[in-house]
Enzyme design. Structure first.
Site, PDB file in Angstrom:
ATOM      1  N   HIS A  82       6.801  -6.161 -18.881  1.00 11.78           N
ATOM      2  CA  HIS A  82       6.348  -4.815 -18.728  1.00 11.78           C
ATOM      3  C   HIS A  82       5.585  -4.420 -19.933  1.00 11.78           C
ATOM      4  CE1 HIS A  82       6.590  -0.431 -18.463  1.00 11.78           C
ATOM      5  NE2 HIS A  82       7.070  -0.448 -17.159  1.00 11.78           N
ATOM      6  N   ASP A 131      11.441  -3.832 -10.856  1.00 10.59           N
ATOM      7  CA  ASP A 131      11.210  -4.390  -9.368  1.00 10.59           C
ATOM      8  C   ASP A 131      11.868  -5.444  -9.218  1.00 10.59           C
ATOM      9  OD1 ASP A 131       9.417  -2.104  -8.619  1.00 10.59           O
ATOM     10  OD2 ASP A 131       8.085  -2.969 -10.026  1.00 10.59           O
ATOM     11  N   HIS A 183       1.827  -3.117 -10.166  1.00  8.20           N
ATOM     12  CA  HIS A 183       2.540  -1.689 -10.343  1.00  8.20           C
ATOM     13  C   HIS A 183       3.417  -1.759  -9.473  1.00  8.20           C
ATOM     14  CE1 HIS A 183       3.410   2.204 -11.443  1.00  8.20           C
ATOM     15  NE2 HIS A 183       2.181   2.695 -11.134  1.00  8.20           N
TER      16      HIS A 183
HETATM   17  C1  LIG Z   1       3.482  -5.414 -15.782  1.00 11.85           C
HETATM   18  C2  LIG Z   1       2.781  -6.468 -16.206  1.00 11.85           C
HETATM   19  C3  LIG Z   1       1.259  -5.976 -15.325  1.00 11.85           C
HETATM   20  C4  LIG Z   1       2.103  -5.937 -17.795  1.00 11.85           C
HETATM   21  O1  LIG Z   1       0.961  -6.585 -18.104  1.00 11.85           O
HETATM   22  P1  LIG Z   1       0.380  -6.456 -19.691  1.00 11.85           P
HETATM   23  O2  LIG Z   1       1.118  -5.648 -20.448  1.00 11.85           O
HETATM   24  O3  LIG Z   1      -1.270  -6.516 -19.427  1.00 11.85           O
HETATM   25  O4  LIG Z   1       0.604  -8.099 -20.041  1.00 11.85           O
HETATM   26  P2  LIG Z   1      -0.144  -9.469 -19.713  1.00 11.85           P
HETATM   27  O5  LIG Z   1      -0.177  -9.500 -18.334  1.00 11.85           O
HETATM   28  O6  LIG Z   1      -1.364  -9.525 -20.714  1.00 11.85           O
HETATM   29  O7  LIG Z   1       0.847 -10.521 -20.042  1.00 11.85           O
HETATM   30  C5  LIG Z   1       0.997 -10.914 -21.399  1.00 11.85           C
HETATM   31  C6  LIG Z   1       1.645 -12.627 -21.448  1.00 11.85           C
HETATM   32  O8  LIG Z   1       2.782 -12.383 -20.670  1.00 11.85           O
HETATM   33  C7  LIG Z   1       2.834 -13.409 -19.679  1.00 11.85           C
HETATM   34  N1  LIG Z   1       3.445 -12.675 -18.687  1.00 11.85           N
HETATM   35  C8  LIG Z   1       3.482 -11.113 -18.383  1.00 11.85           C
HETATM   36  N2  LIG Z   1       4.270 -10.909 -17.345  1.00 11.85           N
HETATM   37  C9  LIG Z   1       4.686 -12.305 -16.728  1.00 11.85           C
HETATM   38  C10 LIG Z   1       5.535 -12.450 -15.436  1.00 11.85           C
HETATM   39  N3  LIG Z   1       5.889 -11.449 -14.843  1.00 11.85           N
HETATM   40  N4  LIG Z   1       5.604 -13.799 -15.494  1.00 11.85           N
HETATM   41  C11 LIG Z   1       5.163 -14.824 -16.297  1.00 11.85           C
HETATM   42  N5  LIG Z   1       4.392 -14.368 -17.358  1.00 11.85           N
HETATM   43  C12 LIG Z   1       4.006 -13.179 -17.597  1.00 11.85           C
HETATM   44  C13 LIG Z   1       1.319 -13.470 -19.181  1.00 11.85           C
HETATM   45  O9  LIG Z   1       0.944 -14.469 -18.465  1.00 11.85           O
HETATM   46  C14 LIG Z   1       0.600 -13.243 -20.540  1.00 11.85           C
HETATM   47  O10 LIG Z   1       0.885 -14.696 -21.126  1.00 11.85           O
HETATM   48  P3  LIG Z   1      -0.544 -15.358 -22.125  1.00 11.85           P
HETATM   49  O11 LIG Z   1      -0.547 -14.417 -23.251  1.00 11.85           O
HETATM   50  O12 LIG Z   1       0.100 -16.642 -22.196  1.00 11.85           O
HETATM   51  O13 LIG Z   1      -1.642 -15.233 -21.370  1.00 11.85           O
HETATM   52  C15 LIG Z   1       2.897  -7.940 -16.189  1.00 11.85           C
HETATM   53  O14 LIG Z   1       3.862  -8.046 -16.918  1.00 11.85           O
HETATM   54  C16 LIG Z   1       3.031  -8.317 -14.949  1.00 11.85           C
HETATM   55  O15 LIG Z   1       1.741  -8.799 -14.095  1.00 11.85           O
HETATM   56  N6  LIG Z   1       4.299  -8.436 -14.283  1.00 11.85           N
HETATM   57  C17 LIG Z   1       4.526  -8.799 -12.905  1.00 11.85           C
HETATM   58  C18 LIG Z   1       4.019  -7.574 -12.037  1.00 11.85           C
HETATM   59  C19 LIG Z   1       5.254  -6.581 -12.199  1.00 11.85           C
HETATM   60  O16 LIG Z   1       6.507  -6.749 -12.177  1.00 11.85           O
HETATM   61  N7  LIG Z   1       4.860  -5.422 -12.245  1.00 11.85           N
HETATM   62  C20 LIG Z   1       5.766  -4.095 -12.083  1.00 11.85           C
HETATM   63  C21 LIG Z   1       5.694  -3.558 -13.629  1.00 11.85           C
HETATM   64  S1  LIG Z   1       7.021  -2.275 -13.638  1.00 11.85           S
END
Ligand SMILES: CC(C)(COP(=O)(O)OP(=O)(O)OC[C@H]1O[C@@H](n2cnc3c(N)ncnc32)[C@H](O)[C@@H]1OP(=O)(O)O)[C@@H](O)C(=O)NCCC(=O)NCCS
Length: 383
Positions: A264, A319, A225
């Site tokens: 996201h 971010d 987050h």
């Molecule tokens: C934002 C976030 C938590 C959303 O999570 P979510 O909706 O639960 O999505 P998931 O984590 O289940 O990801 C779905 C798929 O995309 C991939 N993915 C998501 N974000 C990714 C990233 N930043 N880099 C690489 N791969 C990513 C995951 O590995 C997953 O792949 P898979 O289906 O092959 O396992 C996630 O994108 C993330 O961890 N991003 C990085 C942290 C970040 O920038 N957070 C700030 C958000 S404003």
């Protein structure tokens, strides 16, 4: 297995947790609006955080008298006791600024603990705490940097106070403008983001506003987050040279590493806040600086990760770029997320008010039980 008669959505994806009129995230279009106003319009060079405080609380754009009223209120309300200042300074040298902030906010709470009796103060308490949390971030920055306490100045805006207390220098107009924009961009993001949802859950138990904010800070601190802005910059530091970024990001993606600042739950296009930030980056980042190297790396992350993941609806979020402009105005890396918290305190408090206005029913979702069913108990002597 005994299903508890519930629908289950991992991460509550697709579940609405509230009816809200504060901000709207339109994930397919890449639009963010506060009270119906687009984020691009309300981060104009003249926009101030105080103006957006009035907008989110009042629901309409304020005139300059109302903005001055908020400014004066903040000047009065940001005052802290000597004990509160001392505790914040002490916490700052013990732990990460986010945890220090969380602890310091908790100490602002009252001696009693029964908010329902005081619910008619929810607006005043919220406004007062937005002012105080900003002040606390400044205090923690001064202490972490080994500086003496030097509190808010008369007539100083919220953004100006934050830049001066964090950097230790008199702010320039450009620094204040960037700080205002970052505070505005991070002030709210619908009721469903993890920290605002947390704030609503804590509100629902009739907790005091200080408990709501400190819980929100805990949720925001994680790298999935708000902590992603710090995590992005730490990654850029590790990458070091912009010309090595492409190879390193490719390697990380091959290892299934989640790139901070990318992806996201709601946006499936580029986050509109990152577009506003990139416009500011062109003004505030000067060539041949650490910030310009980091910004170049951020652009490479965007290119490489979008090529690999764009077809899956994954794009840069706020971010990826926000840290670069925080860095360009002199904010240390571990203060990116506390500043996010200072901004989001506004969103948490307006959401708290909205939830009380709409009846405030306690959150108590169910579960799908997947554990053992009834088993015969054996005394310890027989096991
Ligand atoms: C934002 C976030 C938590 C959303 O999570 P979510 O909706 O639960 O999505 P998931 O984590 O289940 O990801 C779905 C798929 O995309 C991939 N993915 C998501 N974000 C990714 C990233 N930043 N880099 C690489 N791969 C990513 C995951 O590995 C997953 O792949 P898979 O289906 O092959 O396992 C996630 O994108 C993330 O961890 N991003 C990085 C942290 C970040 O920038 N957070 C700030 C958000 S404003």
């Amino acid at each position: 297995m005994a299903p508890d008669n519930q629908n289950f959505s991992e991460g509550l994806e697709g579940i609405a947790i509230a009816e809200s009129a504060i901000s709207l995230v339109e994930g397919e279009e890449g639009r963010l609006t506060y009270r119906g106003y687009s984020i691009e319009d309300i981060t104009s060079p003249e926009s101030t955080f105080e103006e957006i405080v009035a907008l989110l609380y009042d629901g309409t754009l304020p005139n300059s008298d109302r903005v001055n009223e908020i400014q004066q209120l903040f000047e009065k309300e940001r005052e802290l006791s000597d004990g509160q200042i001392e505790i914040a300074r002490r916490a700052a040298i013990e732990t990460h600024p986010m945890f220090a902030l969380q602890a310091a906010v908790a100490t602002l709470g009252p001696m009693d603990n029964d908010f329902e009796q005081k619910v008619d103060t929810v607006t005043d308490r919220g406004l007062s705490l937005i002012a105080k949390v900003g002040h606390l971030v400044g205090i923690i920055a001064q202490a972490a940097d080994g500086r003496e306490y030097s509190g808010p100045l008369k007539g100083e805006s919220h953004a100006s106070m934050l830049v001066r207390m964090i950097t230790g220098e008199t702010p320039t107009d450009l620094q204040v403008r960037v700080m205002n924009a970052l505070l505005i961009l991070q002030a709210d993001h619908s009721a469903g983001n993890a920290s605002t949802f947390t704030a609503r859950v804590v509100t629902s138990t009739k907790s005091e506003p200080e408990a709501v904010i400190s819980a929100g800070i805990g949720a925001l601190s994680g790298p999935a987050h708000g902590g992603a802005n710090e995590a992005s910059l730490r990654l850029f530091e590790r990458i070091g040279k912009p010309d090595e970024a492409e190879a390193k990001i490719t390697e990380l993606l091959d290892e299934k590493f989640k790139i901070p600042g990318f992806g996201h739950r709601v946006y499936h296009v580029k986050d509109p806040r990152s577009k506003v930030i990139q416009q500011l980056a062109t003004e505030v980042i000067t060539e041949n600086t650490l910030a310009s190297d980091h910004y170049e790396i951020a652009l490479t992350v965007e290119k490489v990760a979008t090529e690999r993941l764009g077809h899956r609806g994954l794009f840069p979020n706020v971010d990826l770029f926000s840290g670069c402009i925080f860095e360009a105005i002199g904010v240390p890396i571990d203060f990116f997320t506390p500043l996010f918290a200072a901004a989001r305190t506004l969103g948490w408090m307006v959401n708290m008010q909205e939830q009380w206005d709409s009846g405030n029913r306690i959150f108590r979702p169910g579960q799908i039980y997947v554990g053992e069913s009834y088993r015969e108990y054996t005394n310890i002597t027989d096991r």
